[in-house]
Design a protein around this motif. Structure first.
Motif, PDB file in Angstrom:
ATOM      1  N   THR A   1      -1.040   1.769  -9.016  1.00 10.78           N
ATOM      2  CA  THR A   1       0.015   0.753  -9.018  1.00 10.78           C
ATOM      3  C   THR A   1       1.104   1.137 -10.003  1.00 10.78           C
ATOM      4  O   THR A   1       0.822   1.635 -11.101  1.00 10.78           O
TER       5      THR A   1
ATOM      6  N   SER B   1       1.563  -1.286  -0.547  1.00  7.82           N
ATOM      7  CA  SER B   1       1.811  -2.703  -0.752  1.00  7.82           C
ATOM      8  C   SER B   1       3.016  -2.845  -1.673  1.00  7.82           C
ATOM      9  O   SER B   1       3.045  -2.264  -2.764  1.00  7.82           O
TER      10      SER B   1
ATOM     11  N   THR C   1       5.605  -5.563  -3.644  1.00  8.06           N
ATOM     12  CA  THR C   1       6.018  -6.884  -4.094  1.00  8.06           C
ATOM     13  C   THR C   1       7.481  -6.778  -4.480  1.00  8.06           C
ATOM     14  O   THR C   1       7.852  -5.941  -5.323  1.00  8.06           O
TER      15      THR C   1
ATOM     16  N   GLY D   1       0.783  -0.993   5.486  1.00  5.84           N
ATOM     17  CA  GLY D   1       0.769  -1.626   4.179  1.00  5.84           C
ATOM     18  C   GLY D   1       1.036  -3.116   4.266  1.00  5.84           C
ATOM     19  O   GLY D   1       0.707  -3.774   5.262  1.00  5.84           O
ATOM     20  N   ASP D   2       1.692  -3.644   3.224  1.00  2.00           N
ATOM     21  CA  ASP D   2       1.893  -5.086   3.139  1.00  2.00           C
ATOM     22  C   ASP D   2       3.136  -5.362   2.302  1.00  2.00           C
ATOM     23  O   ASP D   2       3.506  -4.570   1.426  1.00  2.00           O
TER      24      ASP D   2
ATOM     25  N   SER E   1       5.223  -8.529   0.053  1.00  3.72           N
ATOM     26  CA  SER E   1       5.142  -9.861  -0.545  1.00  3.72           C
ATOM     27  C   SER E   1       6.329 -10.037  -1.482  1.00  3.72           C
ATOM     28  O   SER E   1       6.937  -9.060  -1.927  1.00  3.72           O
TER      29      SER E   1
END
Length: 338
Positions: A51, A98, A100, A134-135, A137
């Motif tokens: 991350t 992912s 954000t 992936g994602d 948010s």
């Protein structure tokens, strides 16, 4: 006019990202379903995750006026994950990402991040790997998390725990350059004033170049232990030594040769370059051990030997001496250190 991610729906933003993602030969089914499908011909899959958090792992604007582009952050996200797979002697097969994103994030920054991910995979030699999905948010700060899978392709995984007394300790890749680049960004020296050597260090901080061919090569050459140098040579050598139940004695003269390559950066900031070599992370080179008397694979340089813990008295020594007593400072990077 569309300028930030808040101007788009999730589906619309994904439509901007997907065409930019690299698709390698390992992907049987890519983004669009609940899961991707990745080939695993070896029958074994290795997996890791990393991350990056805004203002912890990167800054959009650094104190000296340097910036981290989406391309830089995407490149580093790929590089640090590909390096973990490399350190097991494996070959990367897929990434899932992912994100954000604050609503104020420019759409162009996100597109650049996708471009950086894909460019790194191709340039670093992982073109068979795919960005498989992936994602997304929303949040108050940028966070980029990447999970990576890999295949062992018929070799045995090289663990941290296999080093034996008498083994040669060797490294492949750069050491200290990323730390020098970070220090330059954090300094008052403006990027437009960088010398070519300083610009090179800054570039390697922003876009590391892990030696991805070296991991499988080392595994086939009989490496007994291996890991990537992500948190500094002293910290990672300590991890390897403790996992193997041995001591690791490093050759100070060889380490000073590595430090000599950073003199121009160090002189500008009044820093001992050996500190960067010993404690600087994120070069993502390889730290490996090989049986005594064996020929080191191409690009590996011997920097010490594995000794009995009874002899060393410490997990890591330099020329037989406690490195802290020699004035080399702390072990290296720690996410939770104050």
């Amino acid at each position: 006019m569309i300028s930030t991610v808040a101007d788009l729906s999730e589906s619309e933003l994904l439509a901007r990202i997907f065409p930019r993602l690299h698709a390698g030969t390992s992907m049987l089914l890519g983004p669009g379903d609940d899961c991707a499908i990745i080939a695993a011909p070896d029958g074994r899959t290795v997996i890791s995750i990393d991350t990056q958090v805004q203002d912890k792992d990167f800054r959009l604007l650094w104190p000296n006026g340097s910036t981290s582009s989406g391309f830089d952050v995407g490149w580093k996200a790929a590089a640090q994950n590909l390096s973990d797979i490399n350190a097991m002697g494996a070959t990367a097969t897929a990434l899932v990402v992912s994100l954000t994103l604050p609503g104020t994030t420019p759409v162009s920054w996100v597109e650049d991040l996708a471009d950086g991910l894909s460019a790194a995979m191709v340039a670093l030699g992982a073109s068979a790997c795919s960005v498989a999905g992936g994602d997304l948010s929303g949040g108050s700060e940028l966070v980029v998390t990447v999970a990576v899978t890999g295949s062992l392709d018929g070799v045995e995984p090289v663990l941290r725990s296999g080093a034996k007394v008498g083994d040669v300790v060797a490294v492949c890749g750069t050491m200290g350059f990323s730390a020098a680049g970070w220090a330059l960004h954090e300094s008052a020296l403006p990027p437009q004033g960088y010398t070519p050597a300083q610009a090179h260090a800054a570039a390697l901080f922003s876009r590391p170049e892990p030696p991805l061919a070296a991991g499988p090569l080392a595994a086939r050459a009989g490496a007994t232990a291996m890991m990537d140098i992500s948190d500094g040579l002293l910290r990672d050598a300590t991890r390897l030594a403790q996992a193997s139940g041995v001591g690791c004695d490093l050759d100070g003269a060889v380490l000073k040769q590595f430090a000599g390559r950073l003199t121009e950066c160090a002189d500008a900031l009044g820093v001992d370059p050996l500190t960067w070599v010993l404690t600087g992370g994120e070069d993502h080179g390889l730290l490996s051990t090989f049986p005594a008397g064996s020929d080191l694979p191409e690009c590996f340089v011997g920097i010490g030997s594995i000794v009995s813990m009874d002899v060393a008295g410490e997990a890591v020594t330099i020329d037989g001496q406690n490195f802290k007593g020699a004035g080399y400072g702390t072990l290296g990077w720690d996410h939770f250190a104050v």
